[in-house]
Enzyme design. Sequence first.
Site, mmCIF file in Angstrom:
data_model
loop_
_atom_site.group_PDB
_atom_site.id
_atom_site.type_symbol
_atom_site.label_atom_id
_atom_site.label_comp_id
_atom_site.label_asym_id
_atom_site.label_seq_id
_atom_site.Cartn_x
_atom_site.Cartn_y
_atom_site.Cartn_z
ATOM 1 N N ASP A 1 -7.442 -1.405 -5.291
ATOM 2 C CA ASP A 1 -8.903 -1.340 -5.175
ATOM 3 C C ASP A 1 -9.384 -0.699 -3.883
ATOM 4 O O ASP A 1 -10.578 -0.622 -3.632
ATOM 5 C CB ASP A 1 -9.529 -2.737 -5.327
ATOM 6 C CG ASP A 1 -8.964 -3.724 -4.315
ATOM 7 O OD1 ASP A 1 -8.186 -3.316 -3.435
ATOM 8 O OD2 ASP A 1 -9.307 -4.917 -4.413
ATOM 9 N N TYR B 1 0.897 -1.156 0.000
ATOM 10 C CA TYR B 1 0.000 0.000 0.000
ATOM 11 C C TYR B 1 0.930 1.197 0.000
ATOM 12 O O TYR B 1 1.625 1.421 1.001
ATOM 13 C CB TYR B 1 -0.842 0.054 1.270
ATOM 14 C CG TYR B 1 -2.029 -0.885 1.322
ATOM 15 C CD1 TYR B 1 -3.002 -0.869 0.335
ATOM 16 C CD2 TYR B 1 -2.201 -1.757 2.397
ATOM 17 C CE1 TYR B 1 -4.101 -1.716 0.403
ATOM 18 C CE2 TYR B 1 -3.294 -2.602 2.473
ATOM 19 C CZ TYR B 1 -4.239 -2.572 1.471
ATOM 20 O OH TYR B 1 -5.323 -3.411 1.554
ATOM 21 N N HIS C 1 -11.413 -7.138 -3.332
ATOM 22 C CA HIS C 1 -10.914 -7.046 -1.952
ATOM 23 C C HIS C 1 -11.818 -7.844 -1.003
ATOM 24 O O HIS C 1 -12.046 -7.463 0.140
ATOM 25 C CB HIS C 1 -10.871 -5.571 -1.519
ATOM 26 C CG HIS C 1 -9.714 -5.234 -0.624
ATOM 27 N ND1 HIS C 1 -8.594 -4.593 -1.067
ATOM 28 C CD2 HIS C 1 -9.496 -5.448 0.694
ATOM 29 C CE1 HIS C 1 -7.752 -4.413 -0.064
ATOM 30 N NE2 HIS C 1 -8.278 -4.936 1.023
HETATM 31 N N1 FMN Z 1 -5.809 -7.189 0.510
HETATM 32 C C1 FMN Z 1 -4.670 -6.487 0.356
HETATM 33 O O1 FMN Z 1 -4.263 -6.227 -0.780
HETATM 34 N N2 FMN Z 1 -3.951 -6.086 1.454
HETATM 35 C C2 FMN Z 1 -4.337 -6.347 2.722
HETATM 36 O O2 FMN Z 1 -3.659 -5.987 3.674
HETATM 37 C C3 FMN Z 1 -5.545 -7.047 2.897
HETATM 38 N N3 FMN Z 1 -5.987 -7.330 4.140
HETATM 39 C C4 FMN Z 1 -7.098 -8.095 4.283
HETATM 40 C C5 FMN Z 1 -7.507 -8.442 5.568
HETATM 41 C C6 FMN Z 1 -8.589 -9.273 5.736
HETATM 42 C C7 FMN Z 1 -9.007 -9.644 7.120
HETATM 43 C C8 FMN Z 1 -9.292 -9.769 4.619
HETATM 44 C C9 FMN Z 1 -10.462 -10.686 4.787
HETATM 45 C C10 FMN Z 1 -8.905 -9.414 3.344
HETATM 46 C C11 FMN Z 1 -7.809 -8.571 3.160
HETATM 47 N N4 FMN Z 1 -7.386 -8.219 1.888
HETATM 48 C C12 FMN Z 1 -6.258 -7.480 1.735
HETATM 49 C C13 FMN Z 1 -8.104 -8.722 0.692
HETATM 50 C C14 FMN Z 1 -7.554 -10.104 0.303
HETATM 51 O O3 FMN Z 1 -6.261 -10.002 -0.230
HETATM 52 C C15 FMN Z 1 -8.430 -10.786 -0.742
HETATM 53 O O4 FMN Z 1 -8.571 -9.940 -1.852
HETATM 54 C C16 FMN Z 1 -9.812 -11.197 -0.235
HETATM 55 O O5 FMN Z 1 -9.768 -11.603 1.107
HETATM 56 C C17 FMN Z 1 -10.363 -12.326 -1.080
HETATM 57 O O6 FMN Z 1 -11.646 -12.664 -0.680
HETATM 58 P P1 FMN Z 1 -11.988 -13.891 0.289
HETATM 59 O O7 FMN Z 1 -11.686 -13.427 1.679
HETATM 60 O O8 FMN Z 1 -13.441 -14.098 0.040
HETATM 61 O O9 FMN Z 1 -11.138 -15.056 -0.126
#
Ligand code: FMN
Length: 474
Positions: free
Chosen positions: A243, A214, A344
């Site tokens: 995103d 980020y 996301h």
């Molecule tokens: N995506 C990022 O690019 N950076 C992050 O720090 C980040 N933190 C996340 C924290 C949590 C608790 C969750 C659930 C998702 C996060 N994401 C983050 C999004 C995930 O990379 C991913 O796109 C998403 O969880 C996919 O969906 P799913 O949880 O249904 O598998």
Amino acid sequence: MAKVFDAAEVAKHNTRESCWVVLYGKVYDARMPLRNMIQFTPPGILEEELKPEQCIGTVDVGTLPKEEAPVEAQEPAQGPPPMENLLNLDEIEEVATKQVTKKAWAYYWSASDDKFSKKFNNEAYRSILLRPRVFRDCERCDFSSTVLGHKLGMPIYVSPAAMARLGHPAGEAGIAEACRSFGAMQIISNNASMTPEQIVKDAAPDQVFGWQLYVQIERKKSAAMLARINKLKAIKFIVLTLDAPVPGKREDDERAGMAGAPAPGAVKEADRSKGTPDVSEASGGVGKTLFAGTDPTLTWRETLPWLAKHTDLPVVLKGLQTHEDAYLASLHAPQVKGIILSNHGGRALDTAPPAVHTLLEIRKYCPEVFDKVEVYVDGGIRRGTDIVKALCLGAKAVGIGRAALWGLGAGGVDGVRRVLQILSDESQACMRLLGVETVDALGPQYINTRMTEQQVFDGPSGLESLRRDFRARL
Ligand code: FMN
């Protein structure tokens, strides 16, 4: 001799004007709102922020509040059942819900607004049907694959997700250990609760990691992180997340953050002058706290050249949700080597499309993208059939976000292993039943997307003007 404070005394200093924090038993006069950051920040970062002269004493550990109870724990939390008894991802999520604290549950489970995209991410896979072929030798199934030329034991990877230690002390290093058992790839979050060095410390020689960025408003902080990442051999590429340039409105997370904070309006005028807690900050939830400092001004023109100055690693862009942006990304090859179609996990813009819709859009409007960059997807994966469907549509690898965190919360390293094992077994069973032996042999002939296509974007494509602009710039 160092002064010893009661936890209650420290807790009173929770304003912008007077802010004390406890770190490894020492009390610091932070003089800035660092309180919320403490439990969310990887080791090493707070120490960099706090100067020794700010240390004003130690805390009497006996006075510290006890750990918060797990969400569903009526009685003291019982240990989880043996992981091998859990048969699918729903059961793992159920067990994790009973093991993790309310704050962890709310942060992991939350999504934006009405959580429509979160739900639809999975439902979209349900309306794609499979087309199994018969009379094919399906004794063998080879689930190995590659990403950017690196061999993987399976095309399933762990998506970057912040704060794994909120759910289990094994944290991101525990996820790395589980991935090692399967030759699975892991993308480390910029907001991981452990340092990248700690996470890759015990990596196998051929283990593959990405590191997610980020970009910070204070660019020198991001540049310094990239300098550290460039030195870690296990990290093969940078994932730039696009995103979530501003945080989504995640009400479950905000609500959990409000526990213990005064309700809006409850702060008396007289208290305000003394410097009372900043309610909006206290109630922002983990997500908003982590977001502070993220640069919302990124653009194609400015940010990719900036990134190229700080790393030679291949770049993967995360969070693309339209075929137009996928096409633009493909114009930035060879610096951009991959794209992750993702909303996301429904945590940024609610009602944004699921990755599988964007995959179909790209196939329809600009299939040449698949020749220029590798395409990965994440969001809503619950079953091996979901994974195989995405692979059939041209995804090179498929990410899991929450599933890995629930696995970790349910059973630490073994819980994440169980998640990967279930998804791998289900995917391979699906391939065999389709009559397909290798990942490369999967293709659109094995699925029927008719129902989904009715919902896929069909409006005026911005592609023609993008193609024109690009030619004009040449
Ligand atoms: N995506 C990022 O690019 N950076 C992050 O720090 C980040 N933190 C996340 C924290 C949590 C608790 C969750 C659930 C998702 C996060 N994401 C983050 C999004 C995930 O990379 C991913 O796109 C998403 O969880 C996919 O969906 P799913 O949880 O249904 O598998």
